[in-house]
Design a protein around this motif. Sequence first.
Motif, PDB file in Angstrom:
ATOM      1  N   GLU A 185     -13.973  56.608  -6.977  1.00 47.40           N
ATOM      2  CA  GLU A 185     -13.708  57.449  -8.138  1.00 47.40           C
ATOM      3  C   GLU A 185     -15.018  57.952  -8.736  1.00 47.40           C
ATOM      4  O   GLU A 185     -15.141  59.095  -9.134  1.00 47.40           O
ATOM      5  N   ASP A 195     -12.548  51.182  -5.004  1.00 48.06           N
ATOM      6  CA  ASP A 195     -11.862  52.278  -5.672  1.00 48.06           C
ATOM      7  C   ASP A 195     -12.730  52.880  -6.754  1.00 48.06           C
ATOM      8  O   ASP A 195     -12.831  54.091  -6.905  1.00 48.06           O
ATOM      9  N   GLY A 199     -13.474  47.967 -13.755  1.00 45.40           N
ATOM     10  CA  GLY A 199     -13.682  48.228 -12.349  1.00 45.40           C
ATOM     11  C   GLY A 199     -14.296  47.057 -11.617  1.00 45.40           C
ATOM     12  O   GLY A 199     -14.093  46.882 -10.429  1.00 45.40           O
ATOM     13  N   SER A 253      -7.917  50.580 -17.657  1.00 48.30           N
ATOM     14  CA  SER A 253      -7.234  50.588 -16.365  1.00 48.30           C
ATOM     15  C   SER A 253      -7.928  49.621 -15.426  1.00 48.30           C
ATOM     16  O   SER A 253      -9.067  49.220 -15.637  1.00 48.30           O
ATOM     17  N   THR A 254      -7.255  49.275 -14.409  1.00 45.23           N
ATOM     18  CA  THR A 254      -7.755  48.293 -13.469  1.00 45.23           C
ATOM     19  C   THR A 254      -7.916  48.953 -12.107  1.00 45.23           C
ATOM     20  O   THR A 254      -7.025  49.667 -11.660  1.00 45.23           O
ATOM     21  N   MET A 255      -9.023  48.717 -11.489  1.00 44.86           N
ATOM     22  CA  MET A 255      -9.152  49.186 -10.105  1.00 44.86           C
ATOM     23  C   MET A 255     -10.133  48.307  -9.363  1.00 44.86           C
ATOM     24  O   MET A 255     -10.953  47.610  -9.964  1.00 44.86           O
ATOM     25  N   THR A 256     -10.060  48.373  -8.087  1.00 41.83           N
ATOM     26  CA  THR A 256     -10.950  47.541  -7.278  1.00 41.83           C
ATOM     27  C   THR A 256     -12.323  48.182  -7.236  1.00 41.83           C
ATOM     28  O   THR A 256     -12.497  49.354  -7.571  1.00 41.83           O
ATOM     29  N   PRO A 314      -5.061  50.221  -5.109  1.00 45.71           N
ATOM     30  CA  PRO A 314      -6.235  51.082  -5.165  1.00 45.71           C
ATOM     31  C   PRO A 314      -6.205  52.095  -6.301  1.00 45.71           C
ATOM     32  O   PRO A 314      -7.241  52.419  -6.836  1.00 45.71           O
ATOM     33  N   THR A 315      -5.088  52.617  -6.619  1.00 42.81           N
ATOM     34  CA  THR A 315      -5.073  53.669  -7.621  1.00 42.81           C
ATOM     35  C   THR A 315      -5.269  53.105  -9.022  1.00 42.81           C
ATOM     36  O   THR A 315      -5.265  51.905  -9.230  1.00 42.81           O
ATOM     37  N   LEU A 316      -5.394  54.007  -9.908  1.00 46.14           N
ATOM     38  CA  LEU A 316      -5.555  53.606 -11.299  1.00 46.14           C
ATOM     39  C   LEU A 316      -4.328  52.822 -11.753  1.00 46.14           C
ATOM     40  O   LEU A 316      -3.211  53.292 -11.610  1.00 46.14           O
ATOM     41  N   GLN A 317      -4.592  51.713 -12.242  1.00 48.21           N
ATOM     42  CA  GLN A 317      -3.473  50.982 -12.806  1.00 48.21           C
ATOM     43  C   GLN A 317      -3.808  50.683 -14.256  1.00 48.21           C
ATOM     44  O   GLN A 317      -4.845  50.091 -14.572  1.00 48.21           O
TER      45      GLN A 317
END
Lengths: 418, 1005
Positions: free
Chosen positions: B986, B982, B839, B976-979, B847-850
């Motif tokens: 979350e 984000d 994160g 997972s990758t997120m900003t 923005p979403t979970l990647q």
Amino acid sequence: MIHSLFLINASGDIFLEKHWKSVVSRSVCDYFFEAQERATEPENVPPVIPTPHHYLISVLRHRIYFVAVIQSEVPPLFVIEFLHRVVDTFQDYFGVCTEAAIKDNVVVVYELLEEMLDNGFPLATESNILKELIKPPTILRTMVNTITGSTNVGEQLPTGQLSVVPWRRTGVKYTNNEAYFDVVEEIDAIIDKSGSTITAEIQGVIDACVKLTGMPDLTLSFMNPRLLDDVSFHPCVRFKRWEAERILSFIPPDGNFRLLSYHVSSQNLVAIPVYVKHNITFREGSSQGRFDLTLGPKQTMGKAVEAVLVSSQLPRGVLNANLNPSQGTYTFDPVTKLLTWDVGKINPQKLPNLKGTMNLQAGASKPDENPTINIQFKIQQMAISGLKVNRLDMYGEKYKPFKGIKYMTKAGKFQVRT
Amino acid sequence: MSTAALYNDQGAAEAAVEAGQETTPTSSSSGAAFGLFSTDFKKNEDLKEMLESNKESLKLEAMKRIVQLISKGKNASELFPAIVKNVASKNIELKKLVYVYLVRYAEEQQDLALLSISTFQRALKDPNQFIRASALRVLSSIRVPIIVPIMMLAIKEAAADLSPYVRKTSAHAIQKLHSLDPDQKEQLIEVIEKLLKDKSTLVAGSVVMAFEEVCPDRIDLIHKNYRKLCNLLVDVEEWGQVVIINMLTRYARTQFTTPWKEDAVFDENNEKTFYDSDSEDKKDQTEAKPYIMDPDHRLLLRNTKPLLQSRNTAVVMAVSQLYWHLAPKHEIGIVTKSLVRLLRSHREVQFIVLQNIATMSIQRKGMFEPYLKSFYVRSTDATHIKTLKLEILTNLATEANISTILREFQTYVKSQDKAFAAATIQAIGRCATNISEVTDTCLNGLVLLLSNRDETVVAESVVVIKKLLQTQPTQHSDIIKHMAKLFDNITVPMARASILWLIGEYCERVPKIAPDLLRKMAKTFTAEEDIVKLQTVNLAAKLYLTNSKQTKLLTQYILNLGKYDQNYDIRDRTRFIRQLIVPNEKSGALSKYARRILLAAKPAPVLESAFKDRDRFQLGTLSHSLNIKASGYQELSDWPAVAPDPTVRNVEVIDPVKEWAPSLGKAKQPKSDDKFYSDEEEKGEEGSDSSSSEDSSSSTEESGSESEKESNEESEKTSTDSGKSSSDSERSSSESEAEQKKKNTKKKNKPAAADSDSVESEAKDSSSSTESSSESNSESDSDSDSPAPQKISVKAKPKVELKAKKEVSLLDLDDFSPAPTNAPKPSVISSSLLSDLKGLSLSNVSPTLQITTSSFGPEKTHELLHHMTGKGLSAKYHFPRQPCLYQPQMVAVQLILTNTLDHSLEEIHVGDRSPASLSIHCFNTIERLEPGASVTVSMGIDFSDSTQAANFHLCTKEDQFSVSIQPAVGELLMPSTMTEPDFCKEQKKLQGMNETSATIIMATA
């Protein structure tokens, strides 16, 4: 490294020779005999003797000299350790290591030596591997061999030499799976005239007899491992695990082996299980001396002190001793002046005592030294250092082995100065 | 013997016929041996017959008797032709005995020995490794110069053999060939060079032995193998350990700078402070210009230390001498305990160990002082042991313990062993000179001994007193008087002579006694021993010069007696003295100086230890033990002032990567880290790739230390497993590399050619090495090693990366700091940090979970099935942290299956599972796993977000083993990758969850 080996008996005969490189004439042993002559006692022969072209490194065991011939620089302990290993192997194979046993089994001896050294460098010294290569002679096998003409050289090839656990032979099978451990401690002590301890240390070993099928992985833990701060291990013990957890974890060799030896040094307090009251005097002028010796138990934790044997080298001037033991028997050898008293078990109610007179050479002056007294004894079911095995677990095999631990304390070099 | 008699009967007929040939036995022995040899001869005849018979048992019997002959040193060479025929026998024992015979006599019967060669040559090609090995062994033991080329060929071939056992044998053969024909040296060195690279513990000891024998000065051959040897050392068999340790001691003395420099000065001055390690440490730290030990130097010290616990006394001694010669002064102390332990061993071992301790104790008292009592003498010790112990006790004497030692000495003086008592008196003398506080006490004690009944004791005391008085004559005229009084009772010549000398020397202090003594001597002169007579003449001369009034006549009388003495020495001396002291016209200028000549002040003798000069030899060597330079002794060189280039020990990759050294340096710089953060770009990928391969190339030494650390961390991994563990990590690394490769090909548009190449080749050869490492764990540290996984964990977490990086450099500089504290615990940290970092680090993604597919895998593998329990099948698993291919809710698990048996395993598959609901995506059944081979398969397990263990059966054709995989929580998480916004969003959604907070310092990306 090791060029040749000569075995010499007590009377100075070379009864076996073996060469790993070019043959070295047995005349090289003359230098050894010279040194032997110079030494008053057999033990006083120096272990390393230089000769013009060779060096002789010898070991005396069972009244046989094992003389190795060396041609160039090598750590002397390397050779000495190896020679002792050879003796141990012989003992393992023949039960005793005497001249007769070696002569009777000279072929096996030769085969063994051939396997143990290659070009003078140790090859296979692990008894498990050797036994795979060359079967030890038993009466049954000798009989079978003579009848059927089969051999005592293993038909199988020594796979053990290649395995990760070179000390264990493969394919071990037993119907009764058992593992016995003997914790044996020896007390080395010097007690002075007044009964105070000058130095005392404990030398302990754990000897094991493991007869387990397959590849068992054992762990042995102690109640008080902190006692063991100076130890040496059989190569099978995993050192890292010991360092980290103070647990002995190992895949044992098959059969008898020494798992561990340890040393509890003189800095720790060592309980001395027996005391000696003595009164040995020689009077000036008279040709008589008095001898009075009493043994008693102390700090034995209620265990009986058994197999007590007292020996003492009396001064040269003593001609004869006229003593009276309250129990056991005594002998005095007028030639070597060695007095031995086989006491047996010490009864705390009625302490053993040896009393009487010694006759001195007429006219001789009084000996200026009182003899030292060497004592041997055994105490069963006790390790004097207090070492206790906590538990023994086995992994890697499914069956339940029979386990046993025995403790014993013995006197090592136990001397009382008088 | 009864059988022998039997055979004698059989052979009697022929013996009678051939009696004429009985002259054949060639022996220098006298006629007495003749009868002996004649029976020998007969016996040999029938032995020959037995050997030529068809029955195996007869042949065997004959061979056994021949071996008996050999063992007694009797000549059996004429049987050679009959025996050599049996060299190809099927019977193993017979064959072995024939070998014994061949090796013994081939040198004498060279032509005939050649007959056997072809058999060995054939056996060298045998599929069985043991037969190949034994053929080479015998072939190389036959000392026949003609076959040198054949031997050379065989050695070269064997050195490349697949079996380490055969390679070991070839190492032994090298020495034999070298002693047979030293001209082959160059070629042999090539073979040694090759074998030194061998990674088998079986070979290491033997090849180093060959190195020592053939080319001990070619230290350059060791460089590349140094670290490997250090790391293998623990697992090498004990005899090899001794040889390797000794060699490495010499090596280290040429390659590293002295660790003693800084503290050398203050060390000698106050040795005691040395032992308070705390103060020592502090001093070390405050030292202006701290000495930094070469990491390789430290590696050697660290890896040899456990061997102090060896049961083999030679190994313990070897390590002790290594520490003595190489370790910083304050570390030498650790060997003390082990050396003292050896004193319980056999008499011969004691002797050697005591000698070495004696040498050590001169230089460093403090080392053995706490063990003073271990050197107390027992009445049962052999004399040479006693004297050595005495020597050590004397060396250890200090002001603090001298009273205890002297009390102990008092007992020894009374010993029945008079030689020992005399040695004790000398020891007392030495203590007295060394420690001035007790000189008087010692002197008084010695004077008391003068009334001892035993002559040797008295004589020795007189001699020692004489020496002591010489050091401080002024105060002790009463002792001199006392000795003069005793003179009548003393009969030992040496003692009498000593007293006479003393009186003569200090005659001015005892002006009344001296002339009287001379008078007595004049009476008994003729009856004295030579040495006493000489001293009497001396005394007379000195008195004549100082007190001629009283003694002139006496002197002349004595000189007259001396003139006609039987001994020419005494006649000479008399003549000389007369010319010197009695002035007459013939005596020249000399007599003027007579007084100055005879009464010159004489320097006091120095009482020194006999072991004083022994330290010129390396401890533990034969030369040290004998105090003579033994043939073949290799001098231990002094430390170099400047260390030679340490990079020579860096190990190259088989396929060398360009510029690895500078880029390694670069990798250490924080700059290169930046690249990592610009993720998903080829550049970063590339960078990590190349540096990982580079790292792996350069750091076999790290692998060792790392596997060590690993095993520290994981308690169940133990020393014997350590090899294995590193091989595991190797496997995992090769795997992860393969993965990376996959990724590379997937993602990279234009992968740098050289790079992918090196990766490829590496992956290839690591896999090939896993395949070939059938025989042992020791193949483990092949060139692409554990650093790769380390690298991988690095990529995961920037912070830890820095740390890990630093760790690497730490290892380089001073890895002797107790490592485990800051050793990364990747599996734990990574799993927990993983989610956080994801994160935090990225900002420009949707923005979403990647779900990110990380390009790393954790290095830690877990044991699934031990090869003991698995009847040879061993299984390890690890979590690659890749999204599972099979189903999204499954966790990917990779299994590494290894067959440790010597036959192949078939049909390995997953069997029953529990709980029954457990869904597992199994791997395809493995039809066949070759011995030693290992295979990696992946499977997916749905743990249903719990840490409950998944239990299932791992089946082979014959067996099934129940195993269980228990995941750590972190392994269940999906990368997972997120900003950051984000993430915060979350995070807010989550309620009632435990919060874990940690501060993470990040490099600015």
